[in-house]
Design a protein around this motif. Structure first.
Motif, mmCIF file in Angstrom:
data_model
loop_
_atom_site.group_PDB
_atom_site.id
_atom_site.type_symbol
_atom_site.label_atom_id
_atom_site.label_comp_id
_atom_site.label_asym_id
_atom_site.label_seq_id
_atom_site.Cartn_x
_atom_site.Cartn_y
_atom_site.Cartn_z
ATOM 1 N N ARG A 1 13.442 7.112 -0.865
ATOM 2 C CA ARG A 1 11.997 7.414 -0.893
ATOM 3 C C ARG A 1 11.707 8.622 0.002
ATOM 4 O O ARG A 1 10.828 8.585 0.877
ATOM 5 N N LEU A 2 12.460 9.668 -0.244
ATOM 6 C CA LEU A 2 12.402 10.845 0.606
ATOM 7 C C LEU A 2 12.505 12.103 -0.248
ATOM 8 O O LEU A 2 13.343 12.205 -1.136
ATOM 9 N N GLU B 1 0.842 -1.196 0.000
ATOM 10 C CA GLU B 1 0.000 0.000 0.000
ATOM 11 C C GLU B 1 0.881 1.252 0.000
ATOM 12 O O GLU B 1 1.833 1.338 0.756
ATOM 13 N N LEU B 2 0.565 2.183 -0.858
ATOM 14 C CA LEU B 2 1.335 3.424 -0.934
ATOM 15 C C LEU B 2 0.937 4.357 0.203
ATOM 16 O O LEU B 2 -0.227 4.719 0.341
ATOM 17 N N LYS B 3 1.909 4.706 1.016
ATOM 18 C CA LYS B 3 1.680 5.665 2.091
ATOM 19 C C LYS B 3 2.647 6.822 1.929
ATOM 20 O O LYS B 3 3.797 6.636 1.523
ATOM 21 N N VAL B 4 2.172 7.987 2.260
ATOM 22 C CA VAL B 4 2.993 9.189 2.187
ATOM 23 C C VAL B 4 2.916 9.886 3.535
ATOM 24 O O VAL B 4 1.820 10.231 3.997
ATOM 25 N N GLU B 5 4.050 10.054 4.165
ATOM 26 C CA GLU B 5 4.089 10.655 5.493
ATOM 27 C C GLU B 5 4.906 11.941 5.468
ATOM 28 O O GLU B 5 5.997 11.969 4.902
ATOM 29 N N GLN B 6 4.351 12.945 6.068
ATOM 30 C CA GLN B 6 5.058 14.220 6.183
ATOM 31 C C GLN B 6 5.373 14.490 7.633
ATOM 32 O O GLN B 6 4.577 14.177 8.517
ATOM 33 N N ASN B 7 6.488 15.115 7.842
ATOM 34 C CA ASN B 7 6.754 15.635 9.179
ATOM 35 C C ASN B 7 7.649 16.857 9.089
ATOM 36 O O ASN B 7 8.443 16.979 8.167
ATOM 37 N N TYR C 1 7.803 8.290 1.476
ATOM 38 C CA TYR C 1 6.760 7.498 0.839
ATOM 39 C C TYR C 1 7.205 6.044 0.781
ATOM 40 O O TYR C 1 8.384 5.725 0.860
ATOM 41 N N SER C 2 6.218 5.167 0.629
ATOM 42 C CA SER C 2 6.478 3.760 0.931
ATOM 43 C C SER C 2 6.674 2.855 -0.274
ATOM 44 O O SER C 2 6.934 1.664 -0.103
ATOM 45 N N THR C 3 6.555 3.375 -1.475
ATOM 46 C CA THR C 3 6.708 2.486 -2.619
ATOM 47 C C THR C 3 7.488 3.182 -3.717
ATOM 48 O O THR C 3 7.711 4.389 -3.656
#
Lengths: 114, 112
Positions: free
Chosen positions: B70-71, B1-7, B25-27
């Protein structure tokens, strides 16, 4: 050059009704994408149309549909409205198919479902 | 599953300071987008990053992409009040079923 326009800007509907939103892209742009923004789910991609064909679709139920006309104007339709459909609906246009391209966004349509 | 995390999700900073927003992001994806949204307004496209090592700059904002990690980063230099907004990254993935996923957004407030 005129920007992306969306009509109507604000809309109030009741559960079970249907709604049609319209998007006119920048002149010469052939791709139109639609997005939904809610406080709970954030920004989500609905679908993309290019040259009257749906190219890509997000993970939304079949109640959400769209189409694009030969002049690149696009409409999206939501049938059997639910409370959770209350959202800001954004459309964006780009010159080519949107992948890898800069998108230009309209002001959005705020839909409130009561 | 594609996840995108911001911080971070929220960032309050003084004018003149530098800071970086991160987007993981995860993919596998070679296409990353940055957007800005002012309160009550629509989205504005800031950057489109299309390849590993891509770097783009506009004014006080600079975005970069490392596809191996992936950053992506959005660096703010000498912040000014006008940069106060919410910043979103997004990734699209064309392998398999198409996906276009936004990060949760970083709400930036620049204090005078």
């Amino acid at each position: 050059k005129a920007g992306v326009t969306q009509t109507p800007r604000y809309l109030i509907k009741t559960r079970g009704q249907q709604v049609t939103l319209s998007c006119s892209p920048i002149s010469g742009h052939r791709s139109v994408s639609w997005y939904q923004q809610t406080p709970g789910q954030g920004l989500q991609f609905l679908f993309e149309y290019f040259s009257e064909t749906q190219r890509n679709k997000g993970n939304f139920p079949g109640r959400f549909s769209g189409r694009q006309f030969s002049n690149s104007r696009s409409e999206m339709n939501v049938s059997t409205l639910e409370l959770g459909d209350s959202a800001l609906y954004l459309c964006a246009s780009s010159l080519g198919a949107s992948g890898g391209k800069t998108q230009y966004f309209g002001p959005g349509t705020r839909l409130l479902v009561l | 599953e594609l996840k995108v995390e911001q911080n971070p999700l929220f960032l309050s900073m003084q004018e003149g300071k530098n800071y970086t927003i991160y987007c993981n992001y995860s993919t596998t994806s070679d296409r990353l987008y940055w957007y800005r949204q002012d309160p009550g307004k629509s989205l504005e496209s800031l950057f489109v990053l299309l390849s590993n090592g891509a770097v783009k700059q506009e004014g006080r904002l600079m975005a970069s992409l490392d596809t191996k990690a992936r950053l992506s980063t959005l660096h703010i230099t000498a912040a000014v009040h006008d940069l106060s907004a919410t910043y979103f990254c997004a990734v699209d993935c064309t392998s398999g079923t198409y996906k276009y996923i936004f990060g949760t957004g970083t709400r930036l407030k620049v204090l005078a």
